[in-house]
Design an enzyme around this catalytic site. Structure first.
Site, mmCIF file in Angstrom:
data_model
loop_
_atom_site.group_PDB
_atom_site.id
_atom_site.type_symbol
_atom_site.label_atom_id
_atom_site.label_comp_id
_atom_site.label_asym_id
_atom_site.label_seq_id
_atom_site.Cartn_x
_atom_site.Cartn_y
_atom_site.Cartn_z
ATOM 1 C CG ASN A 10 8.761 2.081 4.832
ATOM 2 O OD1 ASN A 10 8.291 2.421 5.910
ATOM 3 N ND2 ASN A 10 9.095 2.950 3.880
ATOM 4 C CD1 TRP A 11 4.929 -2.869 7.742
ATOM 5 C CD2 TRP A 11 4.123 -2.617 9.814
ATOM 6 N NE1 TRP A 11 4.840 -4.108 8.307
ATOM 7 C CE2 TRP A 11 4.348 -3.990 9.576
ATOM 8 C CE3 TRP A 11 3.623 -2.229 11.054
ATOM 9 C CZ2 TRP A 11 4.085 -4.964 10.541
ATOM 10 C CZ3 TRP A 11 3.362 -3.191 12.019
ATOM 11 C CH2 TRP A 11 3.594 -4.550 11.765
ATOM 12 C CE LYS A 12 6.249 3.563 1.805
ATOM 13 N NZ LYS A 12 6.188 4.107 0.464
ATOM 14 C CG HIS A 97 11.526 6.344 2.548
ATOM 15 N ND1 HIS A 97 10.569 7.034 1.833
ATOM 16 C CD2 HIS A 97 11.359 5.032 2.230
ATOM 17 C CE1 HIS A 97 9.860 6.160 1.121
ATOM 18 N NE2 HIS A 97 10.323 4.948 1.355
ATOM 19 C CD GLU A 99 6.888 7.550 1.114
ATOM 20 O OE1 GLU A 99 6.746 7.154 2.279
ATOM 21 O OE2 GLU A 99 6.577 6.857 0.123
ATOM 22 C CD GLU A 167 12.798 2.444 -1.149
ATOM 23 O OE1 GLU A 167 12.019 1.493 -1.132
ATOM 24 O OE2 GLU A 167 12.667 3.449 -0.430
ATOM 25 N N GLY A 173 5.240 3.005 -4.733
ATOM 26 C CA GLY A 173 3.809 3.110 -4.438
ATOM 27 C C GLY A 173 2.899 2.862 -5.631
ATOM 28 C CB SER A 215 5.954 -0.945 -7.372
ATOM 29 O OG SER A 215 5.374 0.316 -7.143
ATOM 30 N N GLY A 236 7.190 -1.681 0.578
ATOM 31 C CA GLY A 236 6.233 -0.765 1.197
ATOM 32 C C GLY A 236 4.853 -1.389 1.277
HETATM 33 P P1 PGA Z 1 6.331 0.541 -2.230
HETATM 34 O O1 PGA Z 1 7.185 1.424 -1.233
HETATM 35 O O2 PGA Z 1 6.758 -0.879 -2.089
HETATM 36 O O3 PGA Z 1 4.908 0.773 -1.786
HETATM 37 O O4 PGA Z 1 6.582 1.066 -3.607
HETATM 38 C C1 PGA Z 1 8.560 1.249 -1.098
HETATM 39 C C2 PGA Z 1 9.083 2.339 -0.208
HETATM 40 O O5 PGA Z 1 8.681 3.492 -0.351
HETATM 41 O O6 PGA Z 1 9.889 2.071 0.673
#
Ligand code: PGA
Length: 256
Positions: A10-12, A97, A99, A167, A173, A215, A236
């Protein structure tokens, strides 16, 4: 049937340019070639889907979108439909997700997004996870409600083999030191299947592929993969760091 391992990147909202996105994608393509048991789904921002889809790639690497609209088409300014991302080259889509949930997406909207994905031949990756954990175990009812509200009423044929990314929001993050421990991941994946089994029956729930996200880095991938009762990861920030991501892929691929 044996479930293949899966790693979703997930490159966001990264990287800034198409050139950078091609560089990162190229390194993943090279890493993919040596994997035997693992598929990779790269989820870049929408504008990069089509250009990346035009690059050749090994059979075990796919593209995914990070979101789709819950509507099919029409006057929905700024939205992107399931059929658009499919036509741009995506085979998968991340749905729900945390977010996006923080921007107001409800379980009900997420269910509609799952339906749009199924209608359009996209494979959804459903994200769930609690904000906090406490001794009273409130996170368990939170997770169960997410599963029930997102999935209740969907057809068995569609949810067979569903990919669920667990998650926990408190672990996203950060660094590998703050991710969830493998025993808790294991317990939660069992609970997710049990909750899904209450709707669809045990066989369908057992067909689910559960990923862990929060993470995941090169340092914690091995213990969670080994003891977490999972089929892979949703990664992420570490998916943008090529050495980290390649190491995670190699680790996941060790599980047969
Ligand atoms: P992260 O993100 O690996 O940076 O914790 C995972 C995600 O939000 O999909």
């Amino acid at each position: 049937m044996k479930k293949r391992n899966l790693v979703v990147a997930n490159w966001k909202m990264n990287p800034d340019t198409i050139e950078e996105s091609k560089k990162i994608f190229n390194i993943s393509r090279t890493s993919a070639k040596i994997l035997r048991n693992t598929d990779i789904v790269i989820c870049p921002p929408f504008p990069y889907l089509q250009p990346l889809a035009k690059l050749g790639r090994p059979k075990n690497i796919f593209l995914g979108a990070q979101n789709i609209s819950n509507e099919e088409k029409g006057a929905f300014t700024g939205e992107v439909s399931a059929s658009m991302v499919k036509n741009a080259g995506a085979k998968f889509v991340i749905v729900g997700h945390s977010e996006r949930r923080a921007m107001g997406e409800t379980n009900n909207i997420i269910k509609k997004k799952l339906e749009r994905a199924f209608d359009n031949g996209l494979t959804p990756i459903l994200c769930i996870g609690e904000k906090v954990r406490n001794k009273e175990g409130d996170h368990l009812s939170f997770i169960r409600d997410q599963i029930k509200e997102c999935l209740y009423g969907l057809q068995k044929k569609d949810v067979l083999g569903l990919i669920v990314a667990y998650e926990p929001i408190w672990a996203i993050g950060k660094s590998y030191r703050e991710s969830m421990n493998p025993t808790d991941v294991h317990e939660t994946t069992l609970f997710i299947k049990k909750s899904a089994g209450e709707i669809f029956g045990k066989d369908i729930a057992d067909s689910f592929r559960i990923l862990y996200g929060g993470s995941v880095e090169a340092e914690n991938a091995a213990p969670i993969m080994e003891h977490g009762n999972i089929s892979g990861f949703l990664v992420g920030h570490a998916s943008l760091v090529s050495e980290q991501f390649s190491q995670i892929l190699k680790t996941v691929d060790l599980k047969k």
